[in-house]
Design an enzyme around this catalytic site. Structure first.
Site, PDB file in Angstrom:
ATOM      1  N   ASN A 159       0.781  -1.240   0.000  1.00 58.08           N
ATOM      2  CA  ASN A 159       0.000   0.000   0.000  1.00 58.08           C
ATOM      3  C   ASN A 159       0.814   1.293   0.000  1.00 58.08           C
ATOM      4  O   ASN A 159       0.330   2.310  -0.483  1.00 58.08           O
ATOM      5  CB  ASN A 159      -1.058  -0.017   1.115  1.00 58.08           C
ATOM      6  N   GLU A 255       4.525  -4.234  12.058  1.00 57.38           N
ATOM      7  CA  GLU A 255       3.612  -3.098  11.849  1.00 57.38           C
ATOM      8  C   GLU A 255       2.413  -3.669  11.109  1.00 57.38           C
ATOM      9  O   GLU A 255       2.482  -3.903   9.903  1.00 57.38           O
ATOM     10  CB  GLU A 255       4.295  -2.011  11.018  1.00 57.38           C
ATOM     11  N   CYS A 289      -3.204   1.631   6.580  1.00 56.78           N
ATOM     12  CA  CYS A 289      -3.374   0.902   7.848  1.00 56.78           C
ATOM     13  C   CYS A 289      -4.086   1.727   8.909  1.00 56.78           C
ATOM     14  O   CYS A 289      -4.699   1.173   9.809  1.00 56.78           O
ATOM     15  CB  CYS A 289      -2.026   0.400   8.346  1.00 56.78           C
TER      16      CYS A 289
HETATM   17  P1  NAP Z   1       0.399  -9.044   3.396  1.00 58.18           P
HETATM   18  O1  NAP Z   1      -0.448  -9.851   2.510  1.00 58.18           O
HETATM   19  O2  NAP Z   1       0.536  -9.463   4.806  1.00 58.18           O
HETATM   20  O3  NAP Z   1       1.822  -8.975   2.703  1.00 58.18           O
HETATM   21  C1  NAP Z   1       2.881  -8.226   3.261  1.00 58.18           C
HETATM   22  C2  NAP Z   1       4.209  -8.821   2.822  1.00 58.18           C
HETATM   23  O4  NAP Z   1       4.379 -10.117   3.424  1.00 58.18           O
HETATM   24  C3  NAP Z   1       4.316  -9.044   1.311  1.00 58.18           C
HETATM   25  O5  NAP Z   1       5.616  -8.743   0.896  1.00 58.18           O
HETATM   26  C4  NAP Z   1       4.017 -10.529   1.195  1.00 58.18           C
HETATM   27  O6  NAP Z   1       4.528 -11.106   0.024  1.00 58.18           O
HETATM   28  C5  NAP Z   1       4.736 -11.060   2.425  1.00 58.18           C
HETATM   29  N1  NAP Z   1       4.330 -12.415   2.836  1.00 58.18           N
HETATM   30  C6  NAP Z   1       3.200 -13.090   2.527  1.00 58.18           C
HETATM   31  N2  NAP Z   1       3.206 -14.317   3.098  1.00 58.18           N
HETATM   32  C7  NAP Z   1       4.370 -14.405   3.794  1.00 58.18           C
HETATM   33  C8  NAP Z   1       4.955 -15.409   4.613  1.00 58.18           C
HETATM   34  N3  NAP Z   1       4.352 -16.571   4.833  1.00 58.18           N
HETATM   35  N4  NAP Z   1       6.166 -15.163   5.185  1.00 58.18           N
HETATM   36  C9  NAP Z   1       6.788 -14.001   4.998  1.00 58.18           C
HETATM   37  N5  NAP Z   1       6.282 -12.999   4.218  1.00 58.18           N
HETATM   38  C10 NAP Z   1       5.078 -13.198   3.632  1.00 58.18           C
HETATM   39  O7  NAP Z   1      -0.092  -7.515   3.435  1.00 58.18           O
HETATM   40  P2  NAP Z   1      -0.530  -6.584   2.226  1.00 58.18           P
HETATM   41  O8  NAP Z   1      -1.847  -7.034   1.715  1.00 58.18           O
HETATM   42  O9  NAP Z   1       0.601  -6.372   1.275  1.00 58.18           O
HETATM   43  O10 NAP Z   1      -0.697  -5.198   3.006  1.00 58.18           O
HETATM   44  C11 NAP Z   1      -1.840  -4.840   3.684  1.00 58.18           C
HETATM   45  C12 NAP Z   1      -1.692  -5.035   5.165  1.00 58.18           C
HETATM   46  O11 NAP Z   1      -0.577  -4.302   5.654  1.00 58.18           O
HETATM   47  C13 NAP Z   1      -2.878  -4.492   5.931  1.00 58.18           C
HETATM   48  O12 NAP Z   1      -3.224  -5.384   6.958  1.00 58.18           O
HETATM   49  C14 NAP Z   1      -2.346  -3.189   6.507  1.00 58.18           C
HETATM   50  O13 NAP Z   1      -3.013  -2.723   7.639  1.00 58.18           O
HETATM   51  C15 NAP Z   1      -0.944  -3.548   6.791  1.00 58.18           C
HETATM   52  N6  NAP Z   1      -0.143  -2.335   6.915  1.00 58.18           N
HETATM   53  C16 NAP Z   1       0.300  -1.957   8.152  1.00 58.18           C
HETATM   54  C17 NAP Z   1       1.045  -0.780   8.283  1.00 58.18           C
HETATM   55  C18 NAP Z   1       1.587  -0.338   9.601  1.00 58.18           C
HETATM   56  O14 NAP Z   1       2.516   0.470   9.596  1.00 58.18           O
HETATM   57  N7  NAP Z   1       1.074  -0.793  10.723  1.00 58.18           N
HETATM   58  C19 NAP Z   1       1.310  -0.028   7.159  1.00 58.18           C
HETATM   59  C20 NAP Z   1       0.822  -0.456   5.927  1.00 58.18           C
HETATM   60  C21 NAP Z   1       0.117  -1.618   5.816  1.00 58.18           C
HETATM   61  P3  NAP Z   1       3.579 -11.360  -1.254  1.00 58.18           P
HETATM   62  O15 NAP Z   1       3.145 -10.015  -1.717  1.00 58.18           O
HETATM   63  O16 NAP Z   1       4.474 -12.050  -2.193  1.00 58.18           O
HETATM   64  O17 NAP Z   1       2.435 -12.215  -0.775  1.00 58.18           O
END
Ligand code: NAP
Length: 481
Positions: A159, A255, A289
């Site tokens: 994002n 995060e 987020c």
């Molecule tokens: P996501 O699906 O959890 O993916 C995040 C990262 O983790 C991607 O690079 C993903 O790779 C990788 N990943 C997936 N499965 C994994 C595994 N088993 N082991 C290690 N890494 C793995 O999240 P998203 O959909 O990209 O982002 C949205 C989420 O991020 C929301 O929940 C949002 O709230 C959160 N977020 C939090 C913050 C904060 O600062 N608190 C900021 C922004 C976003 P792939 O893309 O290859 O699957």
């Protein structure tokens, strides 16, 4: 749009300062148009292993590099990013379907984040300790130093593909660490772009390695390899919790997500806060987020708030992310359209009222406002990560604080009130990582401590705080007896 961005590009892995052709590639598509925009390496475990080895070998060079040199590399990056800011914004708009005006804001923030990192590189220090406060501690000189933690695995979400990478790469370089970056599969182009600029900026080979591919393969390898000392992860709670359980004794910063809320007290000037609430709920399609997902509004101003929010929301322009006029574009995948429509349907069937939006066109979900959504409905208790906000009427702020806290998440919360005591009590009683008085929960600038409680994660970003997480404290004691 820059010409080079319109053609399909084949990208390679960055390992030990070289762009390395991978064994396997996969196409990524624009979330808005569905067109293929790039061919991306799908790193295997063996290729990830090479990246870890390169980061291990570069450790000494980074750890011994003087602070002024680390700062200079980051300053060089800032300059080239300033020169190529428009290209950077177009990359974000293309791969994430982020409206171009919002993508430009992300680039400005990224520049600022790296500037803060360059400044932070120069003020990493320990403290002297009065050991003679303890019996037997006399005549000793004691001080702490902060040393780089070593090899850091950085895993980032789709994002904020540039600024959230900056929140990991910036402090890691500032504090003399080496990094293996695994960006989200949908949005790796921003990471490749920054990596190119960092090589030009003078970063030694192996200090930053970029491996793209499935999170399960590359992510898992980083999380379980004993040579990686820390995982800094931003993403969904489900993946974050899985990482934490596999990471053993590694330091882990998580995060994660949220269903951030705002409280609106009686007596608040509704006209003044409506534009902020529209931004909080719908900027980048709510895929933020700390997006405003829940509003708890005092009964005295509830009707006025709902009707004015609906009026302003209906003025938003939906469409192509590269169109200057677009406010709201496509969600990151068609699966997210199906998911969010089914959650809206569930809310309606259980008695909530959709007062704006609630429909889709292609991968665009229209900005949606739902009233009277019970706290057990998915649109309220799960993270929607879409342009959806739920509004509920409350009798007083105390009731609202309880409802805000009735969540698995706790990233940030906001309260609008004119009463100082109410504001102070809310600051005390909201169980979140950050309380915004007289603002939406979506407020963030990049040097503030940022992170959550409960399923919103553990650890803090914001350069100074990330540097603390990315360094080890070492104690030195001189015995003068
Ligand atoms: P996501 O699906 O959890 O993916 C995040 C990262 O983790 C991607 O690079 C993903 O790779 C990788 N990943 C997936 N499965 C994994 C595994 N088993 N082991 C290690 N890494 C793995 O999240 P998203 O959909 O990209 O982002 C949205 C989420 O991020 C929301 O929940 C949002 O709230 C959160 N977020 C939090 C913050 C904060 O600062 N608190 C900021 C922004 C976003 P792939 O893309 O290859 O699957």
């Amino acid at each position: 749009m820059t010409e080079s961005l319109t053609s399909v590009r084949k990208k390679h892995l960055l390992i030990n300062g070289e762009w390395v052709e991978a064994g396997e590639y996969s196409s990524i598509r624009s979330p808005y148009s569905g067109e293929i925009i790039a061919e991306i390496p799908m790193a295997t475990e063996a290729e990830t292993e090479l990246a870890i080895e390169a980061a291990m070998n570069a450790r000494q060079a980074m750890a011994k590099m003087p602070a002024h040199k680390r700062a200079e590399i980051l300053e060089n990056l800032v300059r080239s990013l300033q020169e190529r800011a428009e290209e950077a914004a177009e990359i974000i708009a293309l791969e994430a379907a982020k409206p171009i005006a919002t993508a430009r804001q992300e680039v400005s923030r990224t520049i600022e984040t790296y500037k803060f990192a360059a400044e932070e590189a120069k003020r990493i220090h320990g403290e002297t300790l009065p050991l003679d406060a303890a019996r037997g501690g006399e005549n000793r000189l004691a001080y702490t130093v902060r040393e780089p933690i070593g090899v850091i695995g950085a895993i980032t979400p789709f994002n904020f593909p540039m600024n959230l990478v900056a929140h990991k790469v910036g402090p890691a370089i500032a504090s003399g660490n080496t990094i293996i970056l695994k960006p989200a599969s949908q949005t790796p182009l921003s990471s490749f772009f920054i990596a190119e600029l960092l090589l030009e900026a003078g970063l030694p080979a192996g200090a930053l390695n970029v491996v793209t591919g499935s999170g399960r393969v590359t992510g898992d390898k980083l999380v379980t390899d004993h040579r990686v000392s820390m995982i800094t992860f931003t993403g969904s709670p489900a993946v974050g919790i899985g990482i934490r359980s596999k990471a053993g004794l590694k330091r882990v910063t998580l995060e994660l997500g949220s269903n951030a809320a705002v409280i609106i007290d009686k007596g608040v000037d509704i006209d003044k806060i409506i534009p902020r609430c529209v931004t909080g709920a719908f900027a980048f399609q709510g895929q933020v987020c700390i997006s405003l997902q829940r509003a708890y509004v005092h009964e005295d101003v509830y009707e006025e708030f709902v009707s004015k929010l609906v009026t302003e929301t209906e003025k938003l322009t939906v469409g192509d992310p590269l169109d200057e006029k677009t406010d709201v574009s496509a969600l990151i995948s068609s699966g997210d359209i199906e998911r969010t429509l089914s959650w809206i349907k569930e809310a309606e069937s259980q008695g909530a009222t959709v007062v704006a939006g609630g429909k889709s066109e292609g991968n665009i979900l229209f900005p949606t406002i739902i009233c009277d959504a019970d706290s057990t409905m998915k649109v309220s208790c799960n993270e929607v990560f879409a342009p959806i906000v739920v509004i509920n009427k409350v009798k007083n702020v105390e009731e609202a604080v309880e409802l805000v806290n009735d969540s698995r998440y706790g990233l940030q919360a906001g309260i609008y009130t004119n009463d100082i005591t109410t504001a102070l009590n809310a600051a005390d009683n909201l169980y979140v990582g950050g309380v915004m008085i007289n603002d939406i929960p979506t407020f963030r600038v990049d040097n503030m401590p940022y992170g959550g409680v409960k399923e919103s994660g553990t650890g803090r970003e914001g350069l100074k705080y990330a540097v603390e997480e990315m360094t080890e404290m070492k104690l030195v004691v001189w015995n003068r007896n």
